[in-house]
Scaffold this motif. Structure first.
Motif, PDB file in Angstrom:
ATOM      1  N   LEU A  99       8.783 -32.468  -7.264  1.00 35.04           N
ATOM      2  CA  LEU A  99       7.676 -33.086  -7.995  1.00 35.04           C
ATOM      3  C   LEU A  99       7.403 -34.448  -7.368  1.00 35.04           C
ATOM      4  CD1 LEU A  99       8.149 -32.484 -11.832  1.00 35.04           C
ATOM      5  CD2 LEU A  99       5.984 -32.346 -10.584  1.00 35.04           C
ATOM      6  N   LEU A 100       6.166 -34.688  -7.005  1.00 35.95           N
ATOM      7  CA  LEU A 100       5.770 -35.989  -6.475  1.00 35.95           C
ATOM      8  C   LEU A 100       4.818 -36.651  -7.465  1.00 35.95           C
ATOM      9  CD1 LEU A 100       5.136 -35.560  -2.641  1.00 35.95           C
ATOM     10  CD2 LEU A 100       6.824 -37.034  -3.727  1.00 35.95           C
ATOM     11  N   ASP A 101       5.303 -37.674  -8.128  1.00 36.61           N
ATOM     12  CA  ASP A 101       4.497 -38.451  -9.057  1.00 36.61           C
ATOM     13  C   ASP A 101       3.419 -39.208  -8.289  1.00 36.61           C
ATOM     14  OD1 ASP A 101       3.658 -39.849 -11.299  1.00 36.61           O
ATOM     15  OD2 ASP A 101       5.333 -41.259 -11.259  1.00 36.61           O
ATOM     16  N   ALA A 102       2.323 -39.518  -8.948  1.00 36.38           N
ATOM     17  CA  ALA A 102       1.283 -40.324  -8.326  1.00 36.38           C
ATOM     18  C   ALA A 102       1.805 -41.737  -8.088  1.00 36.38           C
ATOM     19  CB  ALA A 102       0.046 -40.365  -9.212  1.00 36.38           C
ATOM     20  N   ALA A 171      12.587 -34.704  -8.644  1.00 36.10           N
ATOM     21  CA  ALA A 171      11.338 -35.381  -8.977  1.00 36.10           C
ATOM     22  C   ALA A 171      11.398 -36.804  -8.439  1.00 36.10           C
ATOM     23  CB  ALA A 171      11.109 -35.408 -10.484  1.00 36.10           C
ATOM     24  N   PHE A 172      10.423 -37.158  -7.618  1.00 32.13           N
ATOM     25  CA  PHE A 172      10.295 -38.525  -7.127  1.00 32.13           C
ATOM     26  C   PHE A 172       9.301 -39.234  -8.045  1.00 32.13           C
ATOM     27  CE2 PHE A 172      11.641 -36.182  -3.356  1.00 32.13           C
ATOM     28  CZ  PHE A 172      12.682 -36.979  -2.908  1.00 32.13           C
ATOM     29  N   ILE A 173       9.797 -40.204  -8.784  1.00 27.54           N
ATOM     30  CA  ILE A 173       9.018 -40.854  -9.834  1.00 27.54           C
ATOM     31  C   ILE A 173       8.722 -42.301  -9.469  1.00 27.54           C
ATOM     32  CG2 ILE A 173       8.973 -41.500 -12.276  1.00 27.54           C
ATOM     33  CD1 ILE A 173       8.917 -38.489 -11.842  1.00 27.54           C
ATOM     34  N   GLY A 174       7.469 -42.690  -9.627  1.00 27.20           N
ATOM     35  CA  GLY A 174       7.096 -44.088  -9.499  1.00 27.20           C
ATOM     36  C   GLY A 174       7.013 -44.722 -10.875  1.00 27.20           C
TER      37      GLY A 174
END
Length: 255
Positions: A99-102, A171-174
């Motif tokens: 998952l790539l967060d915006a 998940a990569f979360i910003g």
């Protein structure tokens, strides 16, 4: 150094770092913790800082506003590049799911994608999806919903329904801000809801955030700090903040 000069330096340090502990300030300026607390009390009365447990943050730390995507793209770009490059080492093996967060840091992670890596990638970011559409080895899924102009991220019930069905490897979360007390936070309630669902759907949560966001708090908390498995940040994070995260069993990686 005169007391007035020290207080000015203290205010500047807090403004630049986002959060500074009493102990760090005492060590930096060679004064007692009691002196630091008196300085902080005065600076708070003057409206320059806000005291929190163990230290202080800028008076404007708690905020409900956010800059646009173009402005954020060029802010602390060098640190974001280093963080994103290191984040690439946490990609799952071929056949895995991500998952790539915006965000402007998560978007940079694509630069490190191996051209032949077989991955399923889910994102709510229009710019990220547009770039990944050209990767023949990527099985790309774009979350639907309303597109927020500020972040170019999809939000709303449609995105949430899909996320509730997913389980991904990483998940990569910003985040706009993170603190021990308020967790991960962002100004917008709809975007917070999508980020919250992303965190819930991942086996491993990797937060990519430069050190200027540490100790800050925005309006809506979307995940408690203990939901983070790995924090990738830069070398401007204070030793106190790093230790505080590590005490909560978060792996802190310095880019």
């Amino acid at each position: 150094m005169y007391p007035e000069e020290r207080r000015q330096e203290v205010a500047t340090m807090i403004s630049q770092r986002g959060r500074v502990s009493v102990a760090d300030l005492a060590d930096t300026f060679g004064v007692t913790t009691e002196t630091v607390r008196r300085d902080l009390a005065l600076l708070e009365r003057l409206g320059h800082v806000r005291r929190v447990h163990g230290g202080a943050v800028p008076a404007t730390t708690l905020t409900v506003t956010e800059p646009g995507l173009v402005e954020r793209e060029h802010t602390r770009a060098e640190q974001k590049d280093r963080i994103a490059k290191l984040a690439g080492s946490y990609l799952p093996a071929s056949g895995g799911s991500v998952l790539l967060d915006a965000g402007t840091t998560t978007g940079r992670i694509i630069n490190g994608f191996p051209p032949d890596l077989d991955l399923s990638v889910i994102t709510n970011s229009v710019p990220i999806a547009a770039r990944l559409a050209g990767f023949s080895s990527i099985n790309l899924h774009m979350l639907g919903g309303r597109v927020r102009g500020t972040t170019q991220a999809t939000v709303g019930d449609e995105a949430l329904r899909i996320l509730d069905l997913l389980r991904v490897d990483v998940a990569f979360i910003g985040t706009n801000a993170l603190s021990v007390e308020h967790g991960l936070s962002t100004p917008d309630t709809e975007e917070a809801a999508v980020k919250r669902a992303m965190v819930r759907s991942a086996n491993c949560v990797v937060v990519v955030a430069d050190a200027s966001k540490v100790g800050r708090e925005h309006l809506v908390s979307f995940a408690p700090i203990h939901s983070v498995d790995i924090l990738i940040t830069d070398d401007e994070i204070s030793p106190t903040d790093r230790a505080s995260f590590q005490d909560r069993e978060i792996e802190v990686v310095i880019a």
